[in-house]
Motif scaffolding. Structure first.
Motif, mmCIF file in Angstrom:
data_model
loop_
_atom_site.group_PDB
_atom_site.id
_atom_site.type_symbol
_atom_site.label_atom_id
_atom_site.label_comp_id
_atom_site.label_asym_id
_atom_site.label_seq_id
_atom_site.Cartn_x
_atom_site.Cartn_y
_atom_site.Cartn_z
ATOM 1 N N LEU A 37 0.834 -1.200 0.000
ATOM 2 C CA LEU A 37 0.000 0.000 0.000
ATOM 3 C C LEU A 37 0.866 1.246 0.000
ATOM 4 O O LEU A 37 2.075 1.189 0.233
ATOM 5 C CB LEU A 37 -0.889 0.007 1.248
ATOM 6 C CG LEU A 37 -1.742 -1.233 1.489
ATOM 7 C CD1 LEU A 37 -2.353 -1.193 2.878
ATOM 8 C CD2 LEU A 37 -2.814 -1.342 0.439
ATOM 9 N N LYS A 38 0.217 2.358 -0.239
ATOM 10 C CA LYS A 38 0.870 3.649 -0.174
ATOM 11 C C LYS A 38 0.213 4.431 0.958
ATOM 12 O O LYS A 38 -1.010 4.482 1.046
ATOM 13 C CB LYS A 38 0.718 4.385 -1.503
ATOM 14 C CG LYS A 38 1.563 5.603 -1.613
ATOM 15 C CD LYS A 38 1.538 6.162 -3.032
ATOM 16 C CE LYS A 38 2.479 7.331 -3.121
ATOM 17 N NZ LYS A 38 2.547 7.880 -4.453
ATOM 18 N N LYS A 39 1.024 4.993 1.825
ATOM 19 C CA LYS A 39 0.487 5.760 2.950
ATOM 20 C C LYS A 39 -0.280 6.970 2.433
ATOM 21 O O LYS A 39 0.067 7.551 1.415
ATOM 22 C CB LYS A 39 1.621 6.231 3.866
ATOM 23 C CG LYS A 39 2.265 5.109 4.649
ATOM 24 C CD LYS A 39 3.332 5.634 5.565
ATOM 25 C CE LYS A 39 3.944 4.507 6.371
ATOM 26 N NZ LYS A 39 5.003 4.967 7.255
ATOM 27 N N TRP A 85 -3.305 7.057 1.258
ATOM 28 C CA TRP A 85 -4.427 6.777 0.377
ATOM 29 C C TRP A 85 -5.688 6.634 1.216
ATOM 30 O O TRP A 85 -5.671 6.087 2.308
ATOM 31 C CB TRP A 85 -4.214 5.477 -0.392
ATOM 32 C CG TRP A 85 -3.272 5.570 -1.552
ATOM 33 C CD1 TRP A 85 -2.762 6.688 -2.110
ATOM 34 C CD2 TRP A 85 -2.731 4.472 -2.282
ATOM 35 N NE1 TRP A 85 -1.939 6.372 -3.152
ATOM 36 C CE2 TRP A 85 -1.903 5.009 -3.281
ATOM 37 C CE3 TRP A 85 -2.861 3.102 -2.205
ATOM 38 C CZ2 TRP A 85 -1.211 4.226 -4.192
ATOM 39 C CZ3 TRP A 85 -2.173 2.323 -3.111
ATOM 40 C CH2 TRP A 85 -1.363 2.875 -4.091
ATOM 41 N N TRP A 118 -8.371 4.538 1.967
ATOM 42 C CA TRP A 118 -8.578 3.122 1.653
ATOM 43 C C TRP A 118 -9.968 2.826 1.120
ATOM 44 O O TRP A 118 -10.104 2.140 0.112
ATOM 45 C CB TRP A 118 -8.278 2.258 2.875
ATOM 46 C CG TRP A 118 -6.909 2.524 3.394
ATOM 47 C CD1 TRP A 118 -6.587 2.982 4.629
ATOM 48 C CD2 TRP A 118 -5.678 2.424 2.682
ATOM 49 N NE1 TRP A 118 -5.236 3.167 4.728
ATOM 50 C CE2 TRP A 118 -4.643 2.827 3.535
ATOM 51 C CE3 TRP A 118 -5.338 2.055 1.384
ATOM 52 C CZ2 TRP A 118 -3.316 2.852 3.170
ATOM 53 C CZ3 TRP A 118 -4.012 2.079 1.014
ATOM 54 C CH2 TRP A 118 -3.015 2.462 1.898
ATOM 55 N N PHE A 160 4.433 -0.817 3.242
ATOM 56 C CA PHE A 160 4.204 0.472 2.596
ATOM 57 C C PHE A 160 5.369 0.855 1.704
ATOM 58 O O PHE A 160 6.543 0.705 2.084
ATOM 59 C CB PHE A 160 3.951 1.547 3.653
ATOM 60 C CG PHE A 160 2.679 1.311 4.412
ATOM 61 C CD1 PHE A 160 1.470 1.749 3.899
ATOM 62 C CD2 PHE A 160 2.678 0.622 5.617
ATOM 63 C CE1 PHE A 160 0.283 1.526 4.577
ATOM 64 C CE2 PHE A 160 1.496 0.394 6.301
ATOM 65 C CZ PHE A 160 0.295 0.837 5.785
ATOM 66 N N LEU A 161 5.027 1.367 0.549
ATOM 67 C CA LEU A 161 6.034 1.782 -0.427
ATOM 68 C C LEU A 161 6.974 2.835 0.156
ATOM 69 O O LEU A 161 8.173 2.826 -0.135
ATOM 70 C CB LEU A 161 5.358 2.322 -1.689
ATOM 71 C CG LEU A 161 4.564 1.291 -2.497
ATOM 72 C CD1 LEU A 161 3.712 1.988 -3.542
ATOM 73 C CD2 LEU A 161 5.495 0.285 -3.126
ATOM 74 N N GLU A 162 6.461 3.711 0.990
ATOM 75 C CA GLU A 162 7.286 4.773 1.567
ATOM 76 C C GLU A 162 8.299 4.238 2.577
ATOM 77 O O GLU A 162 9.336 4.861 2.804
ATOM 78 C CB GLU A 162 6.414 5.830 2.273
ATOM 79 C CG GLU A 162 5.551 6.637 1.340
ATOM 80 C CD GLU A 162 4.231 5.945 0.998
ATOM 81 O OE1 GLU A 162 3.440 6.577 0.284
ATOM 82 O OE2 GLU A 162 3.990 4.794 1.406
ATOM 83 N N ASP A 163 8.013 3.095 3.185
ATOM 84 C CA ASP A 163 8.914 2.527 4.188
ATOM 85 C C ASP A 163 10.064 1.743 3.586
ATOM 86 O O ASP A 163 11.077 1.504 4.254
ATOM 87 C CB ASP A 163 8.141 1.613 5.146
ATOM 88 C CG ASP A 163 7.152 2.381 6.007
ATOM 89 O OD1 ASP A 163 7.291 3.625 6.121
ATOM 90 O OD2 ASP A 163 6.234 1.740 6.550
ATOM 91 N N SER A 183 12.219 1.573 0.006
ATOM 92 C CA SER A 183 12.468 2.108 -1.335
ATOM 93 C C SER A 183 12.635 0.998 -2.374
ATOM 94 O O SER A 183 12.370 1.205 -3.547
ATOM 95 C CB SER A 183 13.702 3.005 -1.326
ATOM 96 O OG SER A 183 14.839 2.260 -0.927
ATOM 97 N N ASN A 185 -5.198 -0.050 -6.988
ATOM 98 C CA ASN A 185 -4.356 0.812 -6.167
ATOM 99 C C ASN A 185 -3.698 0.066 -5.017
ATOM 100 O O ASN A 185 -2.887 0.625 -4.305
ATOM 101 C CB ASN A 185 -5.172 1.984 -5.633
ATOM 102 C CG ASN A 185 -5.535 2.918 -6.755
ATOM 103 O OD1 ASN A 185 -4.700 3.264 -7.574
ATOM 104 N ND2 ASN A 185 -6.796 3.300 -6.822
ATOM 105 N N THR A 186 -4.080 -1.160 -4.800
ATOM 106 C CA THR A 186 -3.429 -2.005 -3.816
ATOM 107 C C THR A 186 -2.926 -3.244 -4.541
ATOM 108 O O THR A 186 -3.516 -3.675 -5.529
ATOM 109 C CB THR A 186 -4.399 -2.444 -2.705
ATOM 110 O OG1 THR A 186 -5.463 -3.166 -3.291
ATOM 111 C CG2 THR A 186 -4.934 -1.258 -1.937
#
Length: 147
Positions: A75-77, A79, A81, A96-99, A101, A125-126
């Motif tokens: 997931l992306k933070k 969003w 849901w 999470f993509l942000e956590d 790289s 999106n998920t």
């Protein structure tokens, strides 16, 4: 040719074929150990380059709340849901993509080696994946004590 010679010849031929196939077939245990050793070596290499994510996965599969969970989400933070159609009841594993790289390249690598499989639809999106039992076994068996 009498019946006795015919039966004796048949039994001798059947015995020869059985013994030849018994001694010539590769040992299943040896083959399995080679595959396991190769998978373990691959997992150790992946652990060295992606320790942070794999350690997080290890903690998740060892968590009693997720003992039998094999499904996880990417997931992306930030969003919304529900807005994007992500509805899940109860606890779930998510990364999470942000956590991380390098999350997507690692997941591609794990997929190509058969350690996970993508179970969600592409274009959503998920992203939904499933851990293989082999990866769960490797994660649980990984000794993370640094001595």
């Amino acid at each position: 040719m009498d019946i006795l010679s015919l039966v004796a010849g048949f039994l001798a031929g059947a015995l020869t074929i059985y013994l030849a196939s018994y001694f010539m077939k590769p040992s299943e245990n040896k083959t399995q150990k080679t595959v396991d050793a190769g998978t373990i070596n691959l997992f150790d290499q992946l652990w060295q380059t992606h320790e942070r994510l794999l350690n997080e996965m290890k903690q998740d599969v060892e968590n009693p709340d997720f003992k039998f969970h094999r499904e996880f989400y990417v997931l992306k933070k930030g969003w919304g849901w529900e807005r994007w159609g992500f509805h899940r009841r109860g606890p779930c594993i998510a990364y999470f993509l942000e956590d991380h790289s390098d999350l997507l390249p690692l997941l591609d690598s794990l997929t190509s080696y058969g350690l996970i499989s993508q179970t969600g639809e592409t274009g959503k999106n998920t992203a939904r994946f499933q851990l293989s039992e082999k990866l769960v076994e490797l994660l649980r068996g990984k000794n993370t004590n640094k001595s």
